[in-house]
Design a protein around this motif. Sequence first.
Motif, PDB file in Angstrom:
ATOM      1  N   THR A 115       0.844  -1.200   0.000  1.00 31.28           N
ATOM      2  CA  THR A 115       0.000   0.000   0.000  1.00 31.28           C
ATOM      3  C   THR A 115       0.882   1.253   0.000  1.00 31.28           C
ATOM      4  OG1 THR A 115      -1.585  -1.210   1.366  1.00 31.28           O
ATOM      5  CG2 THR A 115      -1.830   1.175   1.335  1.00 31.28           C
TER       6      THR A 115
ATOM      7  N   PHE B 279      -3.642   4.816  -1.376  1.00 36.12           N
ATOM      8  CA  PHE B 279      -4.440   5.822  -0.687  1.00 36.12           C
ATOM      9  C   PHE B 279      -3.959   7.177  -1.215  1.00 36.12           C
ATOM     10  CE2 PHE B 279      -4.696   2.925   3.266  1.00 36.12           C
ATOM     11  CZ  PHE B 279      -5.903   2.388   2.851  1.00 36.12           C
TER      12      PHE B 279
ATOM     13  N   LEU C   5      -8.780   9.761  -0.329  1.00 34.51           N
ATOM     14  CA  LEU C   5      -9.176  10.166   1.016  1.00 34.51           C
ATOM     15  C   LEU C   5      -9.244  11.685   1.050  1.00 34.51           C
ATOM     16  CD1 LEU C   5      -6.949   7.750   3.140  1.00 34.51           C
ATOM     17  CD2 LEU C   5      -9.334   7.476   2.454  1.00 34.51           C
TER      18      LEU C   5
ATOM     19  N   LEU D 278     -12.545   3.322   6.820  1.00 29.77           N
ATOM     20  CA  LEU D 278     -11.408   2.951   5.967  1.00 29.77           C
ATOM     21  C   LEU D 278     -11.127   1.452   6.093  1.00 29.77           C
ATOM     22  CD1 LEU D 278      -9.205   4.085   4.120  1.00 29.77           C
ATOM     23  CD2 LEU D 278      -7.753   4.362   6.121  1.00 29.77           C
TER      24      LEU D 278
END
Length: 459
Positions: A225, A306, A336, A371
């Motif tokens: 990620t 993200f 986000l 989330l």
Amino acid sequence: MQIFDHTIAALSTPPGKGGVALIRISGRDARAVAERVFHAKSGKSVFALAPRCAVYGDVLFEGEAIDDVLLTVFPAPNSYTGEDTVEITCHGASPIVEAILSALFAAGAMPAAPGEFTRRAFVAGKLSLSEAEAIGELLDAKSLSGVKLFGRDSRHRLSVALSSLYEDVCHLLSSLLAVIDYPDEDLAELSEDEILVRLAEIEARGRRLLATYRTGSAVKDGIPTVLLGKPNTGKSTLYNLLCGREAAIVTEIAGTTRDILEATVPLGRVLLRLSDTAGVRESEDAVERIGVLRSKEAAERASLVFVLFDGARACDAEDEALLSFLDTLSGVKVALLNKSDLASAFDASVLEGHVSHVLPFSAKTGDTTALSALVDRLFTDDSLTIGEDAILFSPRAYAALLRGCEALSRAAEALRATGAVDAALMEAESALAAFAECDGKEVSEDVVSDIFKHFCVGK
Ligand code: GDP
């Protein structure tokens, strides 16, 4: 079955200072070895001790009592390894542990290899290979979900599921052989049509198990990620929040994060292999430019991105440049809209087509519920209960299971298309070999050694 003719001993708790340390002895001479170094306060011989009851006494080293300990005897086959086993719980100081181990080695035990206790349990049939693998992973678990995934119930269910695939193919093979041996007689237990139905049913079960690997690997290995976003959008604040500590420097000065910070952190049911990047922007600063290049490479490798935007400010040219960069990435992109604790000024419609999900978020207030639910939904199968259902987690077992399912599919094809029972039999035999490898019923020495060498000594 391989018989181990030597008795082994090792420290099973971590080395170093501790309240207590546990030393394990296993093998046919375990009690004889213990008898040579242990004096029970009651004066009883180790051979006369009641099974599985801790007994107080002294361990002798070079003729002197070195420590007062508790000793427990687990006679075969009711022990972890299936062999005679003795456990000594002593005080947790390295010199004590070293002295007791050298007394045990002088009394006839040999140092255990990594994972040798578990390997002996596997060879004795106390554990399947997938259960042994799960025990190895359990010791490395990085989250509670991991503990559940590798825990007793879950690893047992997986082992039963793999074993039942093997047994069902075994059964089917005998039906296929009967069709070949007695084609004109009515001796076969199943007709060709029934065999086809069984083949499809077993393959479907195998493929359902294969599908659980996605969840197992998200829990065990984690999801690569990255955090992207222009400076000051809150990437480092989010990174620290997910890490549960101040791992990254947070300031109002743009360009603070220059190199990539990495951490493996639990989120919901899964692990994130998280990289906080320097962001992707044009820069005059040579150091920052290298950081930006590394950020781009990390983003290209990531399965989950993200992308942070400052929700309290309008989208600007730098955000727009980031959106075009996002279009080149293959991972799942979650925008986000950070700083949702402040008044919103960001028009989310500009994100359409660039990201798959948009979530208002506040790294400052720190609520990750939405989330983590989103990430769980994206990377795990929510019909699976971790800790209860059979979930595949090992790439080795996955590859063998896939080979087995493909062989079953070819067996069905041969039977359906041309009625070639011989060809179907050969494919079903390949499937059987693959399923046997999957759960360790028939597996090469190399594969077994490779699995156990990753264990620690003493397990
Ligand atoms: P980065 O440059 O993207 O890593 O951003 P930082 O994490 O360093 O944050 C930049 C500034 O924004 C800092 O002053 C943070 O305290 C602040 N900040 C980060 N997240 C939030 C948030 O959710 N709400 C508010 N109000 N401020 C935030």
